[in-house]
Scaffold this active site. Sequence first.
Site, PDB file in Angstrom:
ATOM      1  N   HIS A 168       0.785  -1.068  -0.029  1.00 53.32           N
ATOM      2  CA  HIS A 168       0.073   0.115   0.008  1.00 53.32           C
ATOM      3  C   HIS A 168       0.884   1.174   0.037  1.00 53.32           C
ATOM      4  O   HIS A 168       0.256   2.245  -0.275  1.00 53.32           O
ATOM      5  CB  HIS A 168      -0.919  -0.055   1.245  1.00 53.32           C
ATOM      6  CG  HIS A 168      -1.906  -0.902   1.175  1.00 53.32           C
ATOM      7  ND1 HIS A 168      -3.522  -0.583   1.002  1.00 53.32           N
ATOM      8  CD2 HIS A 168      -1.865  -2.430   1.130  1.00 53.32           C
ATOM      9  CE1 HIS A 168      -4.004  -1.779   0.727  1.00 53.32           C
ATOM     10  NE2 HIS A 168      -3.197  -2.860   0.998  1.00 53.32           N
ATOM     11  N   ASP A 377       3.521   9.676  -0.402  1.00 54.11           N
ATOM     12  CA  ASP A 377       2.299   8.879  -0.198  1.00 54.11           C
ATOM     13  C   ASP A 377       2.123   7.978  -1.167  1.00 54.11           C
ATOM     14  O   ASP A 377       2.215   8.108  -2.547  1.00 54.11           O
ATOM     15  CB  ASP A 377       0.968  10.069  -0.075  1.00 54.11           C
ATOM     16  CG  ASP A 377      -0.080   9.555   0.900  1.00 54.11           C
ATOM     17  OD1 ASP A 377       0.059   8.262   1.357  1.00 54.11           O
ATOM     18  OD2 ASP A 377      -0.703  10.588   1.279  1.00 54.11           O
TER      19      ASP A 377
HETATM   20  C1  GDG Z   1      -1.966   3.923   3.531  1.00 57.77           C
HETATM   21  C2  GDG Z   1      -0.976   4.698   2.626  1.00 57.77           C
HETATM   22  C3  GDG Z   1      -2.873   4.617   0.738  1.00 57.77           C
HETATM   23  C4  GDG Z   1      -8.608   9.564   8.452  1.00 57.77           C
HETATM   24  N1  GDG Z   1      -8.951  10.064   9.295  1.00 57.77           N
HETATM   25  C5  GDG Z   1     -10.148   9.637   9.499  1.00 57.77           C
HETATM   26  C6  GDG Z   1     -10.669   8.670   8.765  1.00 57.77           C
HETATM   27  N2  GDG Z   1      -9.483   8.596   7.986  1.00 57.77           N
HETATM   28  C7  GDG Z   1      -9.317   7.661   6.710  1.00 57.77           C
HETATM   29  C8  GDG Z   1      -9.596   8.511   5.451  1.00 57.77           C
HETATM   30  C9  GDG Z   1      -8.794   7.573   4.504  1.00 57.77           C
HETATM   31  C10 GDG Z   1      -7.540   6.640   5.536  1.00 57.77           C
HETATM   32  O1  GDG Z   1      -8.166   6.973   6.868  1.00 57.77           O
HETATM   33  C11 GDG Z   1      -6.641   7.370   5.102  1.00 57.77           C
HETATM   34  O2  GDG Z   1      -5.962   6.605   3.969  1.00 57.77           O
HETATM   35  P1  GDG Z   1      -4.859   7.623   3.299  1.00 57.77           P
HETATM   36  O3  GDG Z   1      -4.605   6.799   1.833  1.00 57.77           O
HETATM   37  O4  GDG Z   1      -5.123   9.046   3.089  1.00 57.77           O
HETATM   38  O5  GDG Z   1      -3.588   7.265   4.047  1.00 57.77           O
HETATM   39  P2  GDG Z   1      -2.869   6.067   4.864  1.00 57.77           P
HETATM   40  O6  GDG Z   1      -3.408   5.908   6.288  1.00 57.77           O
HETATM   41  O7  GDG Z   1      -1.374   6.647   5.050  1.00 57.77           O
HETATM   42  O8  GDG Z   1      -2.977   4.842   4.163  1.00 57.77           O
HETATM   43  C12 GDG Z   1      -1.733   5.542   1.481  1.00 57.77           C
HETATM   44  C13 GDG Z   1      -3.703   3.593   1.724  1.00 57.77           C
HETATM   45  O9  GDG Z   1      -2.915   2.991   2.587  1.00 57.77           O
HETATM   46  C14 GDG Z   1      -4.421   2.624   1.077  1.00 57.77           C
HETATM   47  O10 GDG Z   1      -3.652   1.851   0.016  1.00 57.77           O
HETATM   48  O11 GDG Z   1      -3.791   5.283  -0.212  1.00 57.77           O
HETATM   49  O12 GDG Z   1      -0.898   6.154   0.569  1.00 57.77           O
HETATM   50  O13 GDG Z   1      -0.249   5.659   3.227  1.00 57.77           O
HETATM   51  O14 GDG Z   1      -9.886   6.597   4.201  1.00 57.77           O
HETATM   52  O15 GDG Z   1     -11.009   8.625   5.209  1.00 57.77           O
HETATM   53  N3  GDG Z   1     -11.488   7.948   8.856  1.00 57.77           N
HETATM   54  C15 GDG Z   1     -12.563   8.143   9.551  1.00 57.77           C
HETATM   55  N4  GDG Z   1     -12.214   9.073  10.877  1.00 57.77           N
HETATM   56  C16 GDG Z   1     -11.165   9.892  10.714  1.00 57.77           C
HETATM   57  O16 GDG Z   1     -10.873  10.559  11.481  1.00 57.77           O
HETATM   58  N5  GDG Z   1     -13.676   7.360   9.812  1.00 57.77           N
END
Ligand code: GDG
Length: 483
Positions: A168, A377
């Site tokens: 990921h 990212d």
């Molecule tokens: C890794 C990789 C890749 C965040 N705060 C809250 C919340 N979130 C959710 C967001 C989003 C997820 O968490 C975060 O996903 P990201 O992709 O932005 O980042 P990482 O956590 O670093 O994820 C990344 C991912 O894996 C998937 O392959 O895209 O590059 O680093 O869905 O909405 N959700 C809720 N409350 C929050 O306060 N419910």
Amino acid sequence: MALSATDLTAGLVVVANRLPVDRVVHHDGSVSWQRSPGGLVTALEPVMRGNDGAWVGWHGGVGETVEPFVDEGLTLVPVPLSTEDVEGYYEGFSNATLWPLYHDVVAPPQFHREWWNSYVRVNQRFANRTAEVAEQDGVVWVQDYQLQLVPAMLRLHRPDLRIGFFLHIPFPPTELFQQLPWRRQILEGLLGADLVGFQLPGGAANFVRLVRARVGHKTHRDTVFLPGGRVVTVAPYPISIDSQGFEQLARRPEAEQRAQEIRADLGNPRTVLLGIDRLDYTKGMPQRLRAFGELISDGKIDVNEAAFVQVATPSRERVGQYQVLRDDIERLVGRLNGSLGRIGRPPITYLHSSYPREEMAALYRAADVMVVTPLRDGMNLVAKEYVACRFTEDGALVLSEFAGAADELRQAYQVNPYDINGLKAALLEAMNASPRELGRRMRAMRRQVADNDIGRWASTFLAELRRVRPPHGKPTRPSSVAS
Ligand code: GDG
């Protein structure tokens, strides 16, 4: 519902560091499990139900064994971790060695032999548990950087299985990966899979190049040829979100009403800017806050007319680098609000908290400009979620070119987050764009996110895995191409 060993075998097994559930302890002391609303489980649930699916992962408790159980039709197989495992395998090797190393060393990775030993031990435990659960000729899909040794460990005991792996996070350039004292073991661990998936073509290419240079296997484009005739296919599968699910959340009247409330609470400014990230040093929060602050002090933005909301979801709070980051961000927010704010008008509303998905959708609805500026990212799902929620075809996305999502969301206002002047210019351009221009950009991005959702991601990966390694058959040449 607890399960006996015979109920356990499954035709499709997902292996991930965490199970997709969190334990809830009620007032009367009773315990239940609550589904964590991750995109991965949403995507895989239909295929898993149809395939007798099981999910192998840590249940989140420390030093405690939990028996396998069924939750809403999904078989969950917990893997226990001790205090030492959490410190060595999880907080140590996964999050203080691999995480910074794979993200362009934006923080210095720490190399400790005892962390590595713990990583090997825990990966073996995951592999053993999976070997017990997967049925003959079944499909196993291993997820992410915490479990890179599992594919080879599993293949050793269960050569009948079709094994896929998906990373990921970014896979780093050779020059950085080579710092890792255990680089060869990691490469060989991944080569246990039949199909190794990355977010972007660049990550796939880095991996193939390293395999050639470090392990000495013959490679051709997206294929690695192992001695003995086995082949491994390497390809990009950019992950996505449950686009429809997010849009539905955003379309509820309650979401609109809550978005209006949020704007009113901020003093109904002309522009609301929003950042939502796990509190992580890869996400580029200081850069965006500094750029916003400078625009106010330069007189380009009036503090009465713009408000920045930054949600920083608590994350990895026991890892030292994350504690330092939190202090740094909170000091920066305090300094900017102190020097630039007016009574009732702090320029930055900083929330160190996590919210339900409904509130996230309302925040996306409330924001005129979504600011996503990671230094590196793998993909960044927040950027795609914002786009999915903008069914009104308005709103601007400012997006780092170092997020995987920038490959697909070409119509975002793309920025180099290290270039503060460039970032300031992009923020101003996004804030002042005409509705026509915003509509043109948002429509194109919405098509991309609607057409390529998480369901499509999962089914494409699994179809390719079944194709490159048909049951009882010899591996075939792949059709997909990763240069
Ligand atoms: C890794 C990789 C890749 C965040 N705060 C809250 C919340 N979130 C959710 C967001 C989003 C997820 O968490 C975060 O996903 P990201 O992709 O932005 O980042 P990482 O956590 O670093 O994820 C990344 C991912 O894996 C998937 O392959 O895209 O590059 O680093 O869905 O909405 N959700 C809720 N409350 C929050 O306060 N419910």
